[in-house]
Each structure stands twice: as C-alpha cells, then as structure tokens.
Design an enzyme around this catalytic site. Structure first.
Site, short mmCIF file in Angstrom:
data_model
loop_
_atom_site.label_atom_id
_atom_site.label_comp_id
_atom_site.label_asym_id
_atom_site.label_seq_id
_atom_site.Cartn_x
_atom_site.Cartn_y
_atom_site.Cartn_z
CB SER A 179 -0.98 -0.06 1.19
OG SER A 179 -0.32 -0.33 2.36
CG HIS A 207 -4.03 -0.75 -2.23
ND1 HIS A 207 -4.03 0.36 -2.32
CD2 HIS A 207 -3.69 -1.10 -1.01
CE1 HIS A 207 -4.23 0.91 -1.15
NE2 HIS A 207 -3.73 -0.10 -0.18
CE LYS A 239 -7.60 0.62 0.72
NZ LYS A 239 -7.08 -0.12 1.80
C1 LIG Z 1 -7.02 -0.28 3.35
C2 LIG Z 1 -6.29 -1.56 3.37
C3 LIG Z 1 -6.80 -2.69 4.38
C4 LIG Z 1 -8.26 -2.19 5.29
O1 LIG Z 1 -9.24 -2.31 4.37
P1 LIG Z 1 -10.42 -1.27 5.02
O2 LIG Z 1 -11.77 -1.69 4.41
O3 LIG Z 1 -10.01 0.12 4.61
O4 LIG Z 1 -10.60 -1.35 6.57
C5 LIG Z 1 -6.32 -3.97 4.67
N1 LIG Z 1 -5.18 -4.19 3.87
C6 LIG Z 1 -4.60 -3.46 3.15
C7 LIG Z 1 -3.12 -3.86 2.39
C8 LIG Z 1 -5.22 -2.12 2.86
O5 LIG Z 1 -4.63 -1.11 2.04
#
Ligand SMILES: *Cc1c(COP(=O)(O)O)cnc(C)c1O
Length: 399
Positions: A179, A207, A239
């Site tokens: 990320s 992502h 996302k």
């Molecule tokens: C954003 C993210 C999460 C968390 O997901 P949410 O739905 O925002 O709680 C978990 N793992 C990764 C790699 C992320 O980028």
C-alpha cells in the site's frame, strides 16, 4: 501522575518529530477536483482508483436499495442482518474471483483480524512481509501465534526463516500490492513455497482488486493463480470499488469454518444492505468498463515518464500507487505543503506508517483523473521538488 501526563508527552513528541497528524475536512464527494478545508485542490491521494466512489449508477443503486432495505442492517449476519443484497454480492464476488465462496466483512481491517485469528493460534507461526499492512500485523498479534517477518519481497529470506522452526501450523501473509510502495508480491513463488511447506497462504489484495487483471479481479487474476494455489484471498470494497467493506474468498470449507469462528464476522453488525447493493453495481462497472483500467494504465505511464524527464526517482511501481521517496519526515511534509500551495493534494507518508527514514509522498492516480490533471501535477512537482531534493540528501547523510 495524572493519567493525562503520558498522552501530553506523546503528543508533544509527535509534533516535535514532525509526525503529528490531523484529518482534513472534505467539502465534497470523492473526485479528482476537491474542496478540502474550504480550498480547491486537485487530489492525488485517494484510493478511489477507478473513479467509482461518486459514480451516478453506484449512487442510484445505493439510493434505490436504501428505499427498499432501509439504512441499518439491524444485526450481525448470523442473527438476521444478512439480506439478499449481501447474499448476491457474496455470490458475485466468488464468481468474479474464481473462488468457491466469498464472505463479507464490514471492513478490510476486520477481515484480516478475523481470518488470521480464526485459523492461527498460540504455538503457530505467521510469516509476514516486512511491509505488510498494519491490519495484518495486528491480526497476527491478536491470534497469539509467533510473528516472524521476512524482508520485503524476498522469498529466499522467507525460506530461511521457515527452516528455523517447524512446529505448529504455518501461514504466509502478504499484501498483493503494497500500500505504501505500490509494488506487487511474488505470489507465484509464495504459492509454491506455501504448498511445499504445508502452510496457509493469504493474499491481501486491497489495492489490486478492481485494478489489476484483464477483468479487474486483481493480482491473482493477473498472475493466473487459482484457489488451490492461493487458498485465502482478501479484497476490499472501499478502494477501487468505491463503496465500503471487504470480503474473503476461498473454498466452501474455509468459508464455512470462518462463519463459525471468525469473531470479527460474528460479533459485529452487518454492513448496510444498500452498501452491498452499491458494491454490486460497482462490480458490474469494473467488469464492463475496461476503459477505466486502460485509462489508468495510460496515466501511470504518463506520470512515470514525465517524472523521469524531471529527474525524479520514483519507486519501481506499475500500479496507481506512485510514491516519491523523500527520506526525512520534515522534508516530506514541506514538499507536501509546497504542492498544496500549488493546489495539489498529495499526502506525506511518515513513520510509523512506513519505516524510519523512508518518508515519502504517496501519489495515487485514478481513472477519474484526466491527462491534463497529471500534466498539472508534473508541473507542480517540477516547481516544488528542487528544495526538497536538497533536504532529502541532508536527511540521508544524517545518522
Ligand atoms: C486499506 C487496506 C486494508 C483495510 O481495509 P479497510 O476496508 O479500509 O478496513 C487492509 N489491507 C490493506 C493492504 C489495505 O490497503
């Protein structure tokens, strides 16, 4: 000492180390051109990679579902909060990812905590890429297993670490797309390793889902990895899908087991049914509108070649996450502020989100951007980054 003494000290430290953070207030929906704290910006920091968070079809699916299903789900999935939109979304996600079954969680953070702590326990071993997302690190802490971290994207180091200890169940955890760096995990190699050593393999594709693969089913589609090869896939809906929530996909048996045991599935209110309905519409757009991914790819190439022309060294990322390394937290913050003055919203990412001395600007691109938007960012970087290069060098020279 009064209990507030400690937090006062920690807050002061954060400020002094240039690590103090505060939320800004958005005055409009997620989109490329945004109002933040009352000012107009071109935003390069959201994870809305396909521009679906504010898409009219997704909004109207949400509105219609709210009319039919109300707002709150009323209870957890296992009580009576699991509605038809939830069920349809789970089925659609399983089909899309080529897995037998999928299970919804209210957030990705909770999905990771739930899966790891349901499968692993005291006496087991959880192997983590050093740059894994905080939720995976916390998941391993919560489950009580030994947490063993290996060097980023270094399967050889993982092998060494796995050879040292062989008791208990093993699990390998990795982000699909990292990320804060934007690079991808060597999933095929990890899959072979996991199989040879009877370890679970779980890929967090928060992502990659929606962005990678010809159809947008993520890194595992791009690398053609089946459920047998990667038995646990986690993806999020907040996302690229532009809604909220997350899912875990795998075998019937795995999902059945998680329903019985994953505490962050069992003991929490189901996401609103209208969110599931909106995500179903997003999923349809992900599949049908391949031009979003094509446009995004084009913007990534435009940005990378433009940055190279400016002499800016980016990280080796082919995804919409394009970090610009700075090093020192203060310098990263200063560069982010200069860009803000030029109307560009780009966040400075500092420890503890990334390792010490690796502060950076995290630039994210979206299909919602135009080529003109990216050209404007490059222009602003050309004007703002000179002083920054100097301070980055100074920071590197310091111990
Ligand atoms: C954003 C993210 C999460 C968390 O997901 P949410 O739905 O925002 O709680 C978990 N793992 C990764 C790699 C992320 O980028």
């Amino acid at each position: 000492m009064p209990p507030t003494t400690r937090i006062k000290t920690l807050l002061a430290q954060r400020r002094q180390q240039q690590l103090y953070r505060q939320p800004r207030i958005a005055g409009c929906a997620q989109q490329a051109h945004m109002q933040i704290d009352g000012k107009a910006y071109l935003s390069f920091c959201s994870n809305d990679y396909l521009g679906l968070a504010n898409h009219s079809a997704v909004i109207s699916a949400f509105q219609q579902a709210a009319n039919q299903w109300g707002v709150g789900s009323g209870s957890a999935h296992l009580i009576n909060g699991h509605s038809q939109p939830h069920q349809q979304l789970e089925e659609a996600l399983a089909e899309f990812t080529g897995r037998e079954r999928a299970l919804l969680f209210s957030t990705g953070y909770m999905a990771n905590l739930g899966v790891v702590s349901a499968l692993m326990q005291d006496g087991d071993r959880v192997y983590q890429d050093r740059l894994n997302h905080a939720s995976l690190l916390d998941a391993a802490k919560l489950c009580g297993a030994r947490q063993i971290r290996f060097q980023h994207n270094n399967p050889q180091h993982l092998v060494q670490r796995m050879q040292r200890q062989t008791t208990g169940q093993a699990m390998i955890l990795a982000d699909g797309v990292f990320s804060m760096d934007g690079d991808t995990a060597p999933v095929r190699t990890l899959a072979t390793l996991a199989r040879e050593r009877d370890a679970w393999l779980m890929i967090d594709d928060a992502h990659g889902f929606g962005v990678l693969g010809d159809n947008g089913a993520g890194l595992l589609e791009q690398e053609a990895l089946t459920q047998d090869e990667v038995p646990i896939l986690m993806g999020t809906l907040g996302k690229a899908l532009g809604t909220a929530g997350a899912f875990v996909a795998g075998s019937h048996e795995l999902i059945d087991y998680l329903i019985q045991t994953a505490r962050t599935y069992i003991y929490t209110t189901a996401q609103p049914p209208a969110v599931a309905a909106a995500a179903l519409t997003s999923l349809r757009l992900v599949k049908q509108e391949g031009w979003r991914r094509a446009h995004l790819k084009h913007l990534i190439q435009q940005f990378r070649s433009g940055a190279a022309q400016l002499g800016l060294e980016l990280m080796p990322s082919q995804t919409p996450i394009q970090p610009l390394p700075v090093g020192d937290s203060g310098a990263a913050l200063a560069l982010s502020q200069r860009l803000a003055e030029a109307g560009m919203l780009v966040t400075a990412i500092r420890p503890p989100t990334v390792p010490k001395g690796t502060a950076r600007l995290r630039i994210t691109l979206s299909a919602g951007h135009s080529t003109e938007d990216v050209a404007r960012l490059l222009e602003a970087l050309a004007h703002s980054s000179h002083t920054n290069a100097g301070s980055a060098r100074v920071a590197q020279a310091a111990p």
